[in-house]
Design a protein around this motif. Structure first.
Motif, PDB file in Angstrom:
ATOM      1  N   VAL A 204      -2.640  -6.677   0.668  1.00 51.26           N
ATOM      2  CA  VAL A 204      -3.290  -5.203  -0.422  1.00 51.26           C
ATOM      3  C   VAL A 204      -3.519  -3.810   0.598  1.00 51.26           C
ATOM      4  O   VAL A 204      -3.575  -2.686   0.037  1.00 51.26           O
ATOM      5  N   GLU A 205      -4.118  -4.178   1.655  1.00 52.38           N
ATOM      6  CA  GLU A 205      -4.844  -3.164   2.830  1.00 52.38           C
ATOM      7  C   GLU A 205      -3.704  -1.403   2.685  1.00 52.38           C
ATOM      8  O   GLU A 205      -3.842  -1.026   3.244  1.00 52.38           O
ATOM      9  N   MET A 210      -1.182   3.453   2.040  1.00 47.68           N
ATOM     10  CA  MET A 210       0.211   3.527   2.172  1.00 47.68           C
ATOM     11  C   MET A 210       0.944   4.625   0.519  1.00 47.68           C
ATOM     12  O   MET A 210       2.738   4.623   0.320  1.00 47.68           O
ATOM     13  N   GLY A 211      -0.252   4.406  -0.747  1.00 47.44           N
ATOM     14  CA  GLY A 211       0.552   4.759  -1.952  1.00 47.44           C
ATOM     15  C   GLY A 211       2.240   3.440  -2.409  1.00 47.44           C
ATOM     16  O   GLY A 211       2.630   4.016  -3.660  1.00 47.44           O
ATOM     17  N   ARG A 217       3.999  -2.498  -7.816  1.00 46.68           N
ATOM     18  CA  ARG A 217       4.159  -2.921  -9.258  1.00 46.68           C
ATOM     19  C   ARG A 217       4.520  -2.937 -10.121  1.00 46.68           C
ATOM     20  O   ARG A 217       5.061  -3.899 -11.302  1.00 46.68           O
ATOM     21  N   GLN A 218       5.963  -1.871  -9.900  1.00 46.50           N
ATOM     22  CA  GLN A 218       6.692  -1.972 -10.944  1.00 46.50           C
ATOM     23  C   GLN A 218       8.134  -3.032 -10.643  1.00 46.50           C
ATOM     24  O   GLN A 218       8.630  -3.422 -11.862  1.00 46.50           O
ATOM     25  N   ARG A 219       8.143  -3.386  -8.967  1.00 44.52           N
ATOM     26  CA  ARG A 219       8.766  -4.343  -9.250  1.00 44.52           C
ATOM     27  C   ARG A 219       8.471  -5.939  -9.705  1.00 44.52           C
ATOM     28  O   ARG A 219       8.879  -6.708 -10.272  1.00 44.52           O
ATOM     29  N   TRP A 220       6.846  -6.124  -9.267  1.00 42.55           N
ATOM     30  CA  TRP A 220       6.233  -7.482 -10.201  1.00 42.55           C
ATOM     31  C   TRP A 220       6.585  -7.184 -11.715  1.00 42.55           C
ATOM     32  O   TRP A 220       6.592  -8.263 -12.640  1.00 42.55           O
ATOM     33  N   GLN A 221       6.506  -6.067 -11.964  1.00 38.61           N
ATOM     34  CA  GLN A 221       6.527  -5.730 -13.684  1.00 38.61           C
ATOM     35  C   GLN A 221       7.739  -5.777 -14.143  1.00 38.61           C
ATOM     36  O   GLN A 221       8.147  -6.712 -15.006  1.00 38.61           O
TER      37      GLN A 221
END
Length: 583
Positions: A204-205, A210-211, A217-221
């Motif tokens: 997560v860090e 690095m934004g 999130r888009q890939r998971w979504q």
């Protein structure tokens, strides 16, 4: 009779639970017999009590029905408890085996398949065994008995029951064909989505700094939306069939009342048989209707069973091996060829060398030369395709890992500490013996650093180290590797995160290991550590290019470097180039 090796451990565990299922089936016999009572009660009330106007008969029949229905409730409760016991017994039989198989599968796949999904699958299977959906499979076999009773009431009643049962069974088959494939695919994508999310939560860090959050999130979504769409489509189809099934069952129950009324008018049956027939038909069709309604849970449990079965086939139970004497640290590598799990081409190609007890060896070479792969092979983590790694003349891959583990120390390149106290981490989560923990910490030069922490050795850390810096984690990892005075230690880049204080502590630790007579393998790039070892092994492209005593190897390396410099100076056009400044 089939032999044990023809069954997986999951199949054997289910076979050992057969007595529970047999007892549950035996209770189902009495449950389904008692299920006839309400219909017979209505039959007697309409045909005997109403016509005779006998209050005593009504009272007696009512008392019998109440007692029978109370008995029914007790039997159903006992049956459910038996299945709960079966599920618990299944978990007890498989927990240890499945835990080991999950870790072994992750090790064999080089961490690619690392997931706790098998444990979730076992819980899923256990919950299905204790749920209402399984009751339908126990009650459905009694459908012919209900139909036979319906034929006793009147042949038309029996044929209506047969036709209704066939239609519901056809609906159940259609439900299986139209929804099970979608649900199975949805489960696969859901597992992949959860694994993707869990792996990224451990980084997560990096993601936040690095934004990368939106991209992750888009890939998971995208995967999650696929799961939602598949489940929605399957639920839409299953819901439609379930609604049709329920509506059909209620319609048939109502229509059979009309048929019964017609037969009463024709004086072919009594009014009691009319009511009893409607009640009995509803009971006969109820298990099939319940199977359709709980099909999603059945498909999920079936998928869990198949995944568990496949895992236990791929990762067989480790055979018990005879205990060997405690290793002394003699290491011999015999022409090993090693391929990472899942890879086609080998990384190590024909490695040969040996070191004696108490000797130290530095393995050096450029990146991707196979150094870390060699470390895993030396520890018996990755098996050799050909050749052997022998510790005290025994193939290290065949040692009993629980017995060998306490004689082995390992400091991986990526330091992993675990949730618990520092003392528990150093003691490898065995029994914490304070003097042994402190001895290991002092030998690794980390004792004073630990004392400066808020709670000293009782400081609780997380898997990522928590309050510790990278260098502190590495030094505590070194103390863990040295715990219990192991005979053989492998250190993979042990000083990659160390400052000057840590470097001195590491140097002292290596001296302590030498005094203890421990065999040490060090993978490193730093000269100050190389100067403390007995032998050096130089790797290039998965092969040994140089091996021998440290002074000899260093002399050959210096000679080779000098030859390269001479060749560069004498090369055409060298005189026109500006001389480089040496550091």
């Amino acid at each position: 009779m089939k032999q044990k090796n023809q069954f997986t451990d999951l199949q054997l565990a289910l076979k050992s639970c057969r007595s529970y299922f047999s007892i549950a089936g035996f209770f189902s016999l009495f449950i389904n017999v008692i299920m006839l009572v309400p219909a017979l009660y209505m039959l007697q009330v309409y045909d005997r009590v109403v016509t005779s106007r006998s209050e005593s008969t009504l009272l007696l029949l009512t008392l019998i029905v109440v007692v029978m229905l109370l008995t029914l409730g007790i039997l159903e409760w006992v049956r459910s408890q038996i299945l709960v016991k079966a599920g618990a017994n299944l978990a007890v039989l498989l927990n240890e085996r499945l835990f080991n198989a999950t870790f072994r599968n992750s090790l064999n796949s080089s961490g690619i398949a690392s997931s706790s999904q098998p444990i979730s699958d076992l819980n899923n299977l256990r919950q299905f065994l204790t749920g209402n959906g399984l009751f339908a499979f126990f009650d459905a076999p009694w459908l012919p008995i209900y139909i036979a009773v319906m034929f006793l009431f009147h042949p038309l009643f029996g044929w209506v029951a047969v036709g209704s049962s066939i239609i519901l069974i056809v609906l159940a088959v259609v439900n299986e064909k139209t929804s099970s494939g979608l649900l199975g695919e949805a489960n696969k994508v859901s597992i992949a989505s959860n694994n993707f999310l869990n792996k990224n939560l451990r980084n997560v860090e990096v993601i936040e700094s690095m934004g990368m959050m939106d991209n992750i999130r888009q890939r998971w979504q995208k995967m999650n939306n696929q799961v939602i769409n598949l489940q929605a489509l399957a639920s839409k189809r299953a819901g439609l069939i379930s609604s049709i099934s329920k509506s059909f069952r209620l319609t048939v129950q109502s229509l059979i009342l009309g048929l019964g009324a017609y037969l009463v008018i024709q004086q072919e049956i009594t009014p009691g048989l009319m009511i009893a027939g409607s009640i009995l038909l509803g009971r006969a069709l109820s298990p099939v209707d319940l199977m359709i309604g709980s099909w999603k849970g059945f498909v999920s449990a079936r998928g869990a069973y198949e995944r568990l079965n496949d895992l236990l086939k791929v990762v067989p139970e480790e055979k018990e091996t005879m205990s060997l004497p405690e290793p002394q640290g003699y290491l011999r590598v015999e022409n090993i060829v090693v391929k990472p799990p899942g890879a086609r081409l080998p990384i190590l190609k024909g490695i040969n060398f040996s070191i004696d007890k108490g000797e130290s060896l530095a393995i050096i070479g450029p990146s991707a030369a196979g150094k870390s792969t060699l470390a895993r092979a030396l520890l018996g983590l990755w098996p050799a395709s050909t050749g052997k790694v022998r510790l005290d003349n025994a193939d290290i891959y065949t040692w009993n890992r629980m017995e060998l583990g306490r004689h082995i120390g390992y400091l991986p390149q990526d330091i992993e500490l675990f949730d618990g106290t520092i003392s528990e981490n150093i003691a490898r989560f065995g029994e914490v013996v304070p003097k042994d923990v402190i001895k290991a910490a002092q030998a690794a030069g980390v004792h004073e650093m630990i004392l400066r922490l808020p709670d000293g050795y009782d400081t609780v850390i997380g898997g990522s180290g928590g309050v510790l810096s990278g260098g502190q984690r590495q030094r505590i990892g070194l103390a863990r590797a040295m715990y219990g005075n192991p005979a053989f230690i492998v250190l993979d880049e042990p000083n990659s995160n160390l400052d000057d204080v840590g470097e001195k502590a590491l140097s002292t630790a290596l001296q302590n290991l030498r005094q203890q007579g421990c065999t040490v393998i060090i993978i490193t790039h730093k000269v100050n550590i190389i100067n403390q070892v007995d032998k050096i092994l130089v790797m290039a492209e998965g092969m040994v290019s140089l091996f021998g005593p440290r002074p000899d190897v260093l002399a050959k390396l210096a000679q080779m470097q000098q030859q390269v410099q001479i060749a560069q100076k004498t090369a055409p056009g060298a005189s026109s180039m500006k001389p480089s400044v040496s550091s």
